[in-house]
Design a protein around this motif. Structure first.
Motif, short mmCIF file in Angstrom:
data_model
loop_
_atom_site.label_atom_id
_atom_site.label_comp_id
_atom_site.label_asym_id
_atom_site.label_seq_id
_atom_site.Cartn_x
_atom_site.Cartn_y
_atom_site.Cartn_z
N LEU A 17 -1.68 2.49 6.12
CA LEU A 17 -3.01 1.95 6.37
C LEU A 17 -3.86 2.84 7.27
CD1 LEU A 17 -2.18 -1.86 6.76
CD2 LEU A 17 -3.08 -0.66 4.77
N PRO A 18 -3.30 3.47 8.34
CA PRO A 18 -4.15 4.33 9.18
C PRO A 18 -4.73 5.52 8.43
CG PRO A 18 -2.14 3.74 10.35
CD PRO A 18 -1.96 3.30 8.93
N GLU A 19 -4.13 5.91 7.29
CA GLU A 19 -4.64 7.05 6.53
C GLU A 19 -5.77 6.67 5.58
OE1 GLU A 19 -1.51 9.10 4.55
OE2 GLU A 19 -0.36 9.49 6.38
N LEU A 20 -5.98 5.39 5.38
CA LEU A 20 -7.09 4.96 4.53
C LEU A 20 -8.40 5.11 5.30
CD1 LEU A 20 -5.56 1.64 3.10
CD2 LEU A 20 -5.53 3.93 2.07
N THR A 21 -9.50 5.20 4.58
CA THR A 21 -10.79 5.21 5.25
C THR A 21 -11.02 3.86 5.91
OG1 THR A 21 -12.03 4.39 3.36
CG2 THR A 21 -11.73 6.78 3.51
N ALA A 22 -11.86 3.86 6.94
CA ALA A 22 -12.13 2.60 7.64
C ALA A 22 -12.69 1.55 6.69
CB ALA A 22 -13.10 2.84 8.79
N SER A 33 0.85 -1.19 0.00
CA SER A 33 0.00 0.00 0.00
C SER A 33 0.88 1.24 0.00
CB SER A 33 -0.92 0.00 1.23
OG SER A 33 -1.69 1.18 1.29
N LYS A 34 0.72 2.10 -1.01
CA LYS A 34 1.52 3.32 -1.06
C LYS A 34 1.16 4.27 0.06
CE LYS A 34 2.30 3.18 -6.08
NZ LYS A 34 2.08 3.90 -7.37
N ARG A 35 -0.06 4.18 0.52
CA ARG A 35 -0.50 5.04 1.62
C ARG A 35 -0.46 4.24 2.90
NH1 ARG A 35 -6.20 7.43 0.30
NH2 ARG A 35 -5.78 8.43 2.33
#
Length: 472
Positions: free
Chosen positions: A93-98, A89-91
């Motif tokens: 995981l905590p920055e992704l939406t739930a 994941s380039k982003r």
């Protein structure tokens, strides 16, 4: 409260209802900061009533079991799953939406832990779920992450076992690192690793037969076909295939109740007898109170105290189903019990609230909610309850203190502090043929983690002990 889910109609999504419901529960557990047990319990109630527009409406029993498996599995294996996902994941995981984060977790759980779900099906379902709740860009991102994962040739690079054992075990077995470090400092590596593995196993269902309602043969006849019971002791059976157990005549007719094999030991140590007066200080939901009443042939006087009227309601329902009349429920916090002159109990059980580190496999989210700094707070309250229970014990009476914790601060150290402060108490080695101290550890012993100590009141000087601050 109903489990409402955005409909996939008109979104171009083909997300199936079971996975949609699993994703919704995971998101709600995170956003509402609520235990999974509560949400799944609500689900069981909702599916029995009118649930128009609810995704559970069209799910049968098999689908609902799959939902529970998904939700429990993703929650239990969260740290391990995130370790697998992170490189792809380039982003962060905590920055992704739930929604995206949990959809990805659901996919990895199915690919890695459910053999019957092909990887392509897990990827497809995650993408469709994301479409159902998010914009198409989010679905494309989820698809890219999972495609990268499935195409990866390199094995997963876990923390090095030789140079960072605690970190390695924490990730591989999906436990908070601080707990792994605690347990490694207390036990040898094989036992610690056995405990971690046991915490990730599916919890077994143990049924205790009510001998006041059924003998062994009748009980077995009334179990569901294919239950495959394994008899553990005279009245305890592991139900290897529990499907249909709660609808079976054995349960409905009050011939059985559910209680883990290790959780029964405190009442065995208490050994209540016919005609005695007993106090269960932290009773709900009531398994130990029921066990004590049955041990006394329902010819005892048992006061079941708990601070939660809702949980006491469950105990009353169980006593009615089991045909027990000797249990009286009292709502109280355990400090000031409205008993009038009814003191001088022959037996007192203090099954104190605790961290619950011995029952992680039954509560998959519990491991993530514990903190080391909570243990002194638990110990302080446990010591208060122990003193409160002891005040209601007659001279010569027996008290059993128990928890479902594995931690010394809540177990032996609480008992040691109590004995140092209470000169009228002694370790009781005479009342029962069972030892005065019991502890079970998952992975080493059958059943959950449980601790119990049996004490006796040898005198009553009538003085309230002074509890020093540093003792708790």
């Amino acid at each position: 409260m109903r489990t409402h889910v955005k409909s996939s109609a008109g979104t171009g999504s083909s997300a199936d209802p079971a996975r949609t419901l699993a994703l919704t529960l995971l998101c709600r557990a995170e956003s509402e900061n609520r235990p999974l047990d509560e949400l799944i319990g609500e689900l069981a109630v909702e599916t029995a009533g009118d649930i128009d527009a609810d995704p559970a409406r069209d799910l049968d029993g098999r689908d609902l079991r799959f939902v529970r498996q998904l939700v429990a599995g993703v929650t239990k294996w969260r740290l391990h799953i995130d370790w697998i996902l992170r490189p792809h994941s380039k982003r962060p995981l905590p920055e992704l939406t739930a929604t995206v984060r949990h959809a990805l977790r659901l996919a990895v759980f199915q690919m890695r832990w459910l053999d019957r779900v092909p990887a392509r099906a897990a990827v497809h379902s995650a993408v469709e779920l994301t479409k159902c709740f998010e914009h198409r860009g989010a679905a494309s991102y989820a698809n890219a992450v999972l495609r990268n994962l499935t195409r990866a040739d390199e094995p997963i690079a876990y923390p090095d076992r030789e140079t960072n054992l605690a970190h390695h075990l924490s990730v591989v077995h999906s436990h908070p690192r601080w707990l792994v470090e605690r347990w490694l400092s207390r036990w040898e590596l094989p036992q610690t690793e056995a405990l971690l593995r046991a915490n990730n196993e599916h919890p077994l269902l143990y049924a205790r037969r009510n001998p006041l309602r059924a003998g062994h043969d009748e009980f077995l006849r009334n179990l569901p076909a294919g239950a495959h019971p394994r008899q553990v002791d005279e009245t305890t059976y592991e139900v290897s295939a529990p499907e249909g157990f709660f609808q079976s005549p054995a349960f409905v007719k009050g011939q059985a109740y559910v209680q883990d094999v290790a959780a029964s030991e405190p009442v065995r140590m208490l050994a209540p007898a016919i005609g005695e007066r007993c106090l269960d200080l932290c009773a709900a939901p009531g398994g130990k109170a029921i066990q004590a009443a049955i041990a006394g042939k329902d010819e005892i006087e048992l006061i079941a105290v708990d601070r939660s009227p809702q949980r006491l309601r469950l105990l009353r329902q169980s006593t009615q189903r089991l045909g027990l009349s000797s249990i009286r429920c009292v709502a109280s916090d355990g400090d000031e019990i409205p008993l009038g002159q009814r003191t001088g109990f022959d037996r007192v059980l203090v099954d104190a609230p605790c961290s619950g580190t011995g029952v992680f496999r039954r509560h998959p989210d519990a491991r993530w909610n514990k903190r080391a700094e909570d243990l002194p707070r638990h110990a302080k309250r446990q010591l208060q309850l122990l003193h409160s229970g002891f005040r209601h014990l007659r001279v010569g009476g027996v008290l059993v203190y128990s928890t479902c914790s594995l931690e010394m601060e809540e177990n032996d150290q609480v008992v040691e502090s109590f004995l140092a402060q209470q000169p009228d108490a002694r370790l009781d080695e005479d009342t029962s043929d069972r030892p005065p101290r019991f502890q079970s550890v998952p992975g080493r012993d059958e059943g959950d983690g449980s601790f119990a100590v049996r004490l006796k009141k040898v005198a009553d000087h009538g003085e309230e002990p002074q509890i020093p601050r540093e003792a708790v």
